[in-house]
Scaffold this active site. Structure first.
Site, PDB file in Angstrom:
ATOM      1  N   LYS A  79      -9.526  -9.754   5.476  1.00 25.98           N
ATOM      2  CA  LYS A  79      -9.371  -8.781   6.544  1.00 25.98           C
ATOM      3  C   LYS A  79      -9.829  -9.351   7.888  1.00 25.98           C
ATOM      4  O   LYS A  79     -10.936  -9.884   7.986  1.00 25.98           O
ATOM      5  CB  LYS A  79     -10.175  -7.524   6.220  1.00 25.98           C
ATOM      6  CG  LYS A  79      -9.738  -6.829   4.943  1.00 25.98           C
ATOM      7  CD  LYS A  79     -10.698  -5.730   4.546  1.00 25.98           C
ATOM      8  CE  LYS A  79     -10.291  -5.130   3.194  1.00 25.98           C
ATOM      9  NZ  LYS A  79     -11.282  -4.138   2.710  1.00 25.98           N
ATOM     10  N   CYS A 114       0.816  -1.214   0.000  1.00 22.36           N
ATOM     11  CA  CYS A 114       0.000   0.000   0.000  1.00 22.36           C
ATOM     12  C   CYS A 114       0.855   1.272   0.000  1.00 22.36           C
ATOM     13  O   CYS A 114       1.626   1.509   0.927  1.00 22.36           O
ATOM     14  CB  CYS A 114      -0.932   0.005   1.208  1.00 22.36           C
ATOM     15  SG  CYS A 114      -1.975   1.484   1.283  1.00 22.36           S
ATOM     16  N   SER A 116      -4.728   8.328   5.201  1.00 23.53           N
ATOM     17  CA  SER A 116      -3.277   8.527   5.299  1.00 23.53           C
ATOM     18  C   SER A 116      -2.874   9.973   5.554  1.00 23.53           C
ATOM     19  O   SER A 116      -1.971  10.240   6.353  1.00 23.53           O
ATOM     20  CB  SER A 116      -2.599   8.018   4.024  1.00 23.53           C
ATOM     21  OG  SER A 116      -3.064   8.733   2.882  1.00 23.53           O
ATOM     22  N   VAL A 174      -6.371   0.377   4.719  1.00 29.14           N
ATOM     23  CA  VAL A 174      -5.164   0.765   5.436  1.00 29.14           C
ATOM     24  C   VAL A 174      -4.628   2.040   4.794  1.00 29.14           C
ATOM     25  O   VAL A 174      -4.920   2.316   3.630  1.00 29.14           O
ATOM     26  CB  VAL A 174      -4.103  -0.367   5.387  1.00 29.14           C
ATOM     27  CG1 VAL A 174      -4.566  -1.561   6.183  1.00 29.14           C
ATOM     28  CG2 VAL A 174      -3.770  -0.769   3.954  1.00 29.14           C
TER      29      VAL A 174
END
Length: 225
Positions: free
Chosen positions: A39, A12, A70, A52
């Site tokens: 998950k 990611c 993020s 995520v």
């Protein structure tokens, strides 16, 4: 100081932003990689979007707070942790940097389409979209070596994972997205040498990315054949 756990996935790019910010600050944290195809229930309970990264912060009273998205996580790290400043003090410059961070997310959206395209037409459309966005960034860059000059910033943390994709892509085919962007090439090179950037992924990252392309029957692999 709050204890930090970063819930992540090895591929990611959004996770990498947070890792880079934490490394630049010199902040200790625990990284927990999960399988996004399977998950865990505990993860779904703390991640409203099922994505995520998630930063789990343990407060002084022992309560855990889960932060998601993020850029929100990076801003929290900047505001609460000691170490190098990753935002400039001028409010206008900070706002400008936040805008370019969002632009980086838009590039990642096009990169997803590029790496998962299974036919030539879709691939070329996304290649052109990526090239056009990079051309806009080229105009915004100064003398370097980083986005804000001599100081590493959160914009750099956003773009370093973008450039990392091309370490593998360049081995497969010439996408010609950096041909007319000398400042971008220099910026990419400077970021690749940064310890925080290099340590943001595991050694098996290139193999995992290649396996991802194989799994999606990526047109890019046909060009490498």
């Amino acid at each position: 100081m709050a204890a930090l756990k970063l819930i992540s996935h090895k591929l990611c790019p959004y996770v990498q932003r947070a890792v880079i910010a934490l490394r630049e600050k010199g902040v200790p944290f625990e990284r927990i990689d999960i399988d996004l195809a399977n998950k865990p229930d505990w993860f779904l309970k703390i991640s409203p979007l099922g994505k995520v990264p998630v930063l789990v912060v343990t407060r002084d009273d022992g309560k855990e707070v889960a932060l998601f998205e993020s850029n929100v996580i990076c801003e929290y790290i900047e505001e609460t942790q000691a170490g190098a400043k990753l935002h400039l003090q001028d409010p206008l410059v900070r706002a400008e940097h936040r805008a370019w961070m969002e632009f980086g997310s838009a590039i990642l959206g096009d990169l997803w389409g590029l790496e998962t395209a299974t036919d030539a037409a879709a691939f070329e459309s996304k290649r052109q979209a990526v090239a056009a966005k990079f051309a806009r960034v080229e105009v915004a860059l100064g003398a370097g070596p980083f986005f804000a000059g001599q100081n590493f910033s959160l914009v750099d943390a956003v773009f370093a994972p973008i450039f990392r994709y091309f370490d593998l892509f360049d081995q497969l085919t010439d996408l010609a997205v950096f041909t007319h962007t000398p400042k971008l090439r220099a910026w990419r090179s400077a970021l690749a040498q940064r310890p925080s950037v290099r340590s943001a992924v595991s050694p098996d990252y290139p193999a995992l990315l290649h396996a991802f392309l194989v799994g999606h029957r990526a047109h890019m692999l046909k060009l490498a054949a």
